[in-house]
Design a protein around this motif. Structure first.
Motif, short mmCIF file in Angstrom:
data_model
loop_
_atom_site.label_atom_id
_atom_site.label_comp_id
_atom_site.label_asym_id
_atom_site.label_seq_id
_atom_site.Cartn_x
_atom_site.Cartn_y
_atom_site.Cartn_z
N ASP A 24 0.88 -1.16 0.00
CA ASP A 24 0.00 0.00 0.00
C ASP A 24 0.92 1.21 0.00
O ASP A 24 1.51 1.56 1.02
CB ASP A 24 -0.89 -0.01 1.24
CG ASP A 24 -1.78 1.23 1.34
OD1 ASP A 24 -1.66 2.15 0.51
OD2 ASP A 24 -2.59 1.27 2.28
N SER A 59 0.49 4.21 0.06
CA SER A 59 0.14 5.36 0.90
C SER A 59 0.74 5.23 2.30
O SER A 59 0.85 6.21 3.02
CB SER A 59 -1.38 5.53 0.99
OG SER A 59 -1.97 4.44 1.68
N THR A 60 1.17 4.00 2.66
CA THR A 60 1.76 3.80 3.99
C THR A 60 3.15 3.16 3.95
O THR A 60 3.86 3.16 4.94
CB THR A 60 0.85 2.91 4.85
OG1 THR A 60 0.69 1.64 4.22
CG2 THR A 60 -0.51 3.55 5.08
N SER A 101 6.79 2.69 1.53
CA SER A 101 7.55 3.07 0.34
C SER A 101 7.97 1.80 -0.38
O SER A 101 8.67 0.96 0.15
CB SER A 101 8.80 3.89 0.73
OG SER A 101 9.52 4.23 -0.42
N THR A 106 -0.05 14.78 -5.25
CA THR A 106 0.36 15.58 -4.09
C THR A 106 1.87 15.70 -4.07
O THR A 106 2.59 14.76 -4.44
CB THR A 106 -0.11 14.95 -2.76
OG1 THR A 106 0.40 13.61 -2.68
CG2 THR A 106 -1.62 14.90 -2.67
N SER A 159 5.37 15.49 -2.58
CA SER A 159 5.81 14.58 -1.52
C SER A 159 6.98 15.10 -0.70
O SER A 159 7.56 14.36 0.07
CB SER A 159 6.14 13.20 -2.10
OG SER A 159 7.13 13.29 -3.07
N ASP A 162 3.51 12.45 -5.48
CA ASP A 162 2.87 11.14 -5.39
C ASP A 162 1.69 11.14 -6.36
O ASP A 162 0.91 12.11 -6.39
CB ASP A 162 2.38 10.86 -3.97
CG ASP A 162 3.51 10.62 -2.99
OD1 ASP A 162 4.66 10.39 -3.43
OD2 ASP A 162 3.25 10.67 -1.77
N ASP A 172 -2.20 6.90 -6.68
CA ASP A 172 -2.06 5.69 -5.86
C ASP A 172 -0.88 5.76 -4.91
O ASP A 172 -0.44 4.76 -4.37
CB ASP A 172 -1.95 4.47 -6.78
CG ASP A 172 -3.24 4.22 -7.52
OD1 ASP A 172 -4.19 3.69 -6.92
OD2 ASP A 172 -3.33 4.61 -8.71
N SER A 173 -0.35 6.97 -4.72
CA SER A 173 0.74 7.27 -3.78
C SER A 173 2.10 6.75 -4.21
O SER A 173 3.02 6.67 -3.40
CB SER A 173 0.40 6.78 -2.36
OG SER A 173 -0.76 7.43 -1.89
N HIS A 174 2.26 6.38 -5.49
CA HIS A 174 3.59 6.03 -6.00
C HIS A 174 4.37 7.33 -6.14
O HIS A 174 3.86 8.31 -6.68
CB HIS A 174 3.50 5.33 -7.36
CG HIS A 174 2.61 4.14 -7.36
ND1 HIS A 174 2.89 2.98 -6.67
CD2 HIS A 174 1.42 3.92 -7.96
CE1 HIS A 174 1.94 2.10 -6.85
NE2 HIS A 174 1.02 2.65 -7.62
N THR A 175 5.60 7.35 -5.64
CA THR A 175 6.41 8.57 -5.67
C THR A 175 7.22 8.67 -6.95
O THR A 175 7.95 7.74 -7.31
CB THR A 175 7.35 8.61 -4.44
OG1 THR A 175 6.54 8.55 -3.25
CG2 THR A 175 8.17 9.89 -4.43
#
Length: 135
Positions: free
Chosen positions: A67, A69-70, A72, A99, A101, A116, A119-122
């Motif tokens: 996940d 988002s929590t 890396s 967003t 990061s 990000d 899906d919060s992938h950086t």
């Protein structure tokens, strides 16, 4: 000898929203390798991001899917041709729902920012002065 390519496979929650996000960044979708389970995002001639629905992604691994988002899972870094292009691409990502990061990293000869995706992938976008590379 053919040029080596990289295919970055990323699990996504909503495929259509993720496709729209990357199109808004200026990338294209290769329809030949896109269906209801996956989208092929062409970053460059040698870099492709494969966006896979989480159930489809799971068919390629026995491991638990992170996940982002929590946890890396990976930091993806793309080069940019100028400081302005760094800001331009990150600006597009933020306007499309991504967003930022972290703060910009400005070391004079090197400048980068990161965002990000949905899906919060950086994704890090980095410019380096060519004179610094030449030594």
């Amino acid at each position: 000898m053919s040029q080596q390519m990289i295919f970055v496979n990323l699990p996504v929650n909503e495929l259509d929203a993720s496709k729209k996000f990357f199109i808004e960044l200026g990338y294209t979708i290769n329809a030949q390798f896109t269906n209801e389970n996956a989208a092929s995002v062409v970053i460059s001639d040698t870099i492709v991001a494969m966006l896979l629905t989480r159930p489809f992604y799971a068919t390629f691994t026995k491991k638990e899917i992170a996940d982002a988002s929590t946890t890396s899972e990976v930091l993806i870094c793309l080069s940019a041709e100028s400081r302005e292009k760094v800001d331009e691409l990150v600006g597009k990502a933020l306007a499309a729902g991504g967003t930022e990061s972290g703060p910009a990293q400005d070391q004079g000869f090197m400048y980068g920012r990161a965002f990000d995706d949905l899906d919060s992938h950086t994704w890090e976008i980095m410019w380096m002065n060519p004179a610094a590379i030449e030594g």
